[in-house]
Design an enzyme around this catalytic site. Sequence first.
Site, PDB file in Angstrom:
ATOM      1  N   GLU A  58      27.906  -6.040   1.177  1.00  0.00           N
ATOM      2  CA  GLU A  58      27.501  -5.227   0.061  1.00  0.00           C
ATOM      3  C   GLU A  58      28.598  -5.030  -0.852  1.00  0.00           C
ATOM      4  O   GLU A  58      29.754  -5.126  -0.234  1.00  0.00           O
ATOM      5  CB  GLU A  58      26.835  -4.180   0.476  1.00  0.00           C
ATOM      6  CG  GLU A  58      25.405  -4.509   0.829  1.00  0.00           C
ATOM      7  CD  GLU A  58      24.385  -3.429   1.530  1.00  0.00           C
ATOM      8  OE1 GLU A  58      24.742  -2.074   1.546  1.00  0.00           O
ATOM      9  OE2 GLU A  58      23.503  -3.843   2.187  1.00  0.00           O
TER      10      GLU A  58
ATOM     11  N   HIS B 286      22.822   3.638  -8.875  1.00  0.00           N
ATOM     12  CA  HIS B 286      22.681   2.206  -8.597  1.00  0.00           C
ATOM     13  C   HIS B 286      22.449   1.262  -9.555  1.00  0.00           C
ATOM     14  O   HIS B 286      21.610   1.534 -10.485  1.00  0.00           O
ATOM     15  CB  HIS B 286      21.624   2.143  -7.476  1.00  0.00           C
ATOM     16  CG  HIS B 286      21.728   1.018  -6.797  1.00  0.00           C
ATOM     17  ND1 HIS B 286      21.404  -0.375  -7.150  1.00  0.00           N
ATOM     18  CD2 HIS B 286      21.999   0.721  -5.027  1.00  0.00           C
ATOM     19  CE1 HIS B 286      21.557  -1.239  -5.983  1.00  0.00           C
ATOM     20  NE2 HIS B 286      21.989  -0.528  -4.854  1.00  0.00           N
TER      21      HIS B 286
ATOM     22  N   ARG C 245      30.042  -0.018  -6.572  1.00  0.00           N
ATOM     23  CA  ARG C 245      28.804   0.381  -7.422  1.00  0.00           C
ATOM     24  C   ARG C 245      28.885   0.946  -8.894  1.00  0.00           C
ATOM     25  O   ARG C 245      28.126   0.659  -9.812  1.00  0.00           O
ATOM     26  CB  ARG C 245      27.976   1.239  -6.571  1.00  0.00           C
ATOM     27  CG  ARG C 245      26.607   0.970  -6.531  1.00  0.00           C
ATOM     28  CD  ARG C 245      25.919   1.600  -5.473  1.00  0.00           C
ATOM     29  NE  ARG C 245      25.714   0.712  -4.229  1.00  0.00           N
ATOM     30  CZ  ARG C 245      25.249   1.292  -3.012  1.00  0.00           C
ATOM     31  NH1 ARG C 245      24.940   2.491  -2.784  1.00  0.00           N
ATOM     32  NH2 ARG C 245      24.863   0.476  -2.226  1.00  0.00           N
TER      33      ARG C 245
ATOM     34  N   HIS D 215      21.170   7.331  -7.818  1.00  0.00           N
ATOM     35  CA  HIS D 215      21.002   6.692  -6.324  1.00  0.00           C
ATOM     36  C   HIS D 215      21.329   7.744  -5.188  1.00  0.00           C
ATOM     37  O   HIS D 215      20.465   7.966  -4.325  1.00  0.00           O
ATOM     38  CB  HIS D 215      21.454   5.418  -6.105  1.00  0.00           C
ATOM     39  CG  HIS D 215      21.072   4.816  -4.897  1.00  0.00           C
ATOM     40  ND1 HIS D 215      20.033   4.347  -4.435  1.00  0.00           N
ATOM     41  CD2 HIS D 215      22.132   4.290  -4.001  1.00  0.00           C
ATOM     42  CE1 HIS D 215      20.221   3.730  -3.404  1.00  0.00           C
ATOM     43  NE2 HIS D 215      21.258   3.696  -2.782  1.00  0.00           N
TER      44      HIS D 215
ATOM     45  N   ARG E 184      30.050   6.806  -3.303  1.00  0.00           N
ATOM     46  CA  ARG E 184      30.102   6.382  -1.864  1.00  0.00           C
ATOM     47  C   ARG E 184      30.004   4.990  -1.896  1.00  0.00           C
ATOM     48  O   ARG E 184      29.387   4.108  -2.705  1.00  0.00           O
ATOM     49  CB  ARG E 184      28.623   6.837  -1.774  1.00  0.00           C
ATOM     50  CG  ARG E 184      28.373   6.266  -0.090  1.00  0.00           C
ATOM     51  CD  ARG E 184      26.868   6.967   0.338  1.00  0.00           C
ATOM     52  NE  ARG E 184      25.799   6.613  -0.439  1.00  0.00           N
ATOM     53  CZ  ARG E 184      25.214   5.420  -0.366  1.00  0.00           C
ATOM     54  NH1 ARG E 184      25.487   4.457   0.556  1.00  0.00           N
ATOM     55  NH2 ARG E 184      24.175   5.054  -0.912  1.00  0.00           N
TER      56      ARG E 184
HETATM   57  C1  SIN Z   1      21.546  -1.021  -1.412  1.00  0.00           C
HETATM   58  O1  SIN Z   1      20.823  -1.717  -0.660  1.00  0.00           O
HETATM   59  O2  SIN Z   1      21.653  -1.555  -2.432  1.00  0.00           O
HETATM   60  C2  SIN Z   1      21.765   0.360  -1.182  1.00  0.00           C
HETATM   61  C3  SIN Z   1      22.474   0.688  -0.114  1.00  0.00           C
HETATM   62  C4  SIN Z   1      23.001   1.956  -0.054  1.00  0.00           C
HETATM   63  O3  SIN Z   1      22.637   2.695  -0.798  1.00  0.00           O
HETATM   64  O4  SIN Z   1      23.905   2.120   0.679  1.00  0.00           O
END
Ligand code: SIN
Length: 491
Positions: A106, A223, A270, A328, A363
Site C-alpha cells: 500500500e 483518503h 496518502r 479518513h 498516518r
Molecule cells: C485502504 O485500504 O486504503 C485504507 C487502509 C488504511 O487506512 O490504512
Amino acid sequence: MVVGAGVAGLCVALAAAPRPVILVSRSRGPSGTASAMAQGGIAAAVGPGDEAVCHAADTLVAGACHNDVGAVLDLALSAPGAIDWLVSLGVPFDRGSNGMLSLGREGGHDRARIVHAGGDATGREIMKVLCTAVFASSHVHWLAGNTLEAIGLSAGGRVAAVRVRDSAGRVEPLQAADLVLATGGIGGLFTCTTNPEGSDGAGLALALAAGAKGRDLEFIQWHPTAFAVPSGRHLPLITEALRGAGAELVDDEGNRLMRGTHPLGDLAPRDVVARCLWRHRQAGRRVWLDARKLLEPAWHQFPGVLATCAEQGIDPRRELIPVTPAVHFHMGGIAVDPQGNSNLPGLHAVGEVACSGVHGANRLASNSLLEGVVCGHALGARLGKSGGRGGSAARWVDAGAVPTPAVGRSLSAMLTDALGPLRSGRTLAAAVDAIGADPAMACSWQGRLALRMLVPALARTRSLGAHFRVDSAANHNIRQGIETDAYGEIA
Ligand code: SIN
C-alpha cells in the site's frame, strides 16, 4: 470502563482480564465500527528481508518526521507479535500455497508488507474473532446500545464515574475507576468521509471538555480514493491495496495523474495523492481509478471492492471507478503518554481517538488496526493489573449543546472547506470567525471541537504532512525533515 468496541476497545477489554470491564458501545458486535469496515490490513515486517526498522522508516517518512520516534519503533517492533497473537485467537490471515502469509503493498511502503484476511475484509475478519473472544470472556460485561454522555470527576479531579444514554434516551450513572476512550475518529463532522456514522468526534469532544489535553488536532488524513457517490456523507472506500495490485489513477482523458508527481507514483504517501486528486476535483474535473488491467486472480483479493462497485452499478473489471478524496483518519486526538494515559487522572485513550504521536503528520497505510491491537492490548494488560473502584462525582462534565441540523450542516461544509487537503489562512480564519459569530455554533460540542482543530491549523503557517497550506511562505511541503519543492507539492 471501556467506551468503543472497535479493534482497540475490544483488545483493551480482552487483555484486562480478570479485572471486570464494562464495555460501552452503540451496538453489540462488529457493525457500525470503522474497524469492521477496514479494507487495508495490518502492516508488519514479517516478509523475507524485511525489518522493523524499515517499517519504522516508512512510518516516519509518511508522517513527515513529526512522529514520536520511540512510539514508532515500539509499534513496528511489536507488529509481528501482534500478528502471532491474532493468529492464536483464530484470525484467518491470507496465505500462499506454501502456507506463508501473503503480503500486499500500500501507499508509502517501500515493499509488500501488509497482511490481509479475506482479501479486503481484514477488519471484518479480525472483528469477528475479537467479538467472539469477548463474548466468551466472563470478565467483560458488554453494555450495548449506549453512548457516553458525561464524565464525572471526583473532588480531586480524578475520573470517578460516567453517565451513559441508551437508545430510548434513558440516562444511567455508572462508577468507573478507570475510563478508556476508544471512540474512533471525527469523519462524521465533515461532508464526505469513509468513516461510519458513529465516528463523529463526540468522545474526543467530551475528553477535551473534561480537561484532557489534545495533541496534533489539525492533522486530518484524507483518503484519495473513496467511491465518488453523487450524494451522501459516508462514502465507500476503494482500498489503496487496489493500487498496490496495479490500478492507476487517471483523468477524463485517461492520463495518469500521479506520473511524474512522486517517485512512488500511484503509491505515494496518502496526503500527496489526496492533494493531487483534490486539485483536479476543485478544478471541476473528475478522477478515476483504472483497475481494468488487473488479472482475474487478483480480483479474489477484492471481494469488498467488487461488491461496492456492483452496488453502484459498475464492474471495475471493465469500467473505470469514479473516486474522490474523503476524510479518513484523525492523526490528532487526546494526548496520551506511551502507556495510553491522558493528563486527566483515570482517563486513558487508545486507537484513533488518542494521539501518542505514532502517526506524526500523516498516518502510514495499515498502521491503524495495528495500533489498535498493539496499544489496546498493552493498555488493557496494564490496567488489568491495577485495582481501584469508581467513586461519586463531585462535578459532571458534558461536551456541550447539540446543534440544530441546519447549524450542523453549515458547520460541516465550513470544516470541509477549511480543513481539506489544501488549506489557506483565509478560509481557516473565516471559519474561526464564523463559529465565533454564531452563538448556536460556538456553544455546540461540534463547534467547540471544530475550533480546537481550526485554531492550530491557522497557527501552523508552514505545511507539514497532511496539513498543507497553499499560502505557506515557502509554499512547499516538508518531508524527512528537509524542505522540498519536489514531488509536485507546489500549489
Ligand atoms: C485502504 O485500504 O486504503 C485504507 C487502509 C488504511 O487506512 O490504512
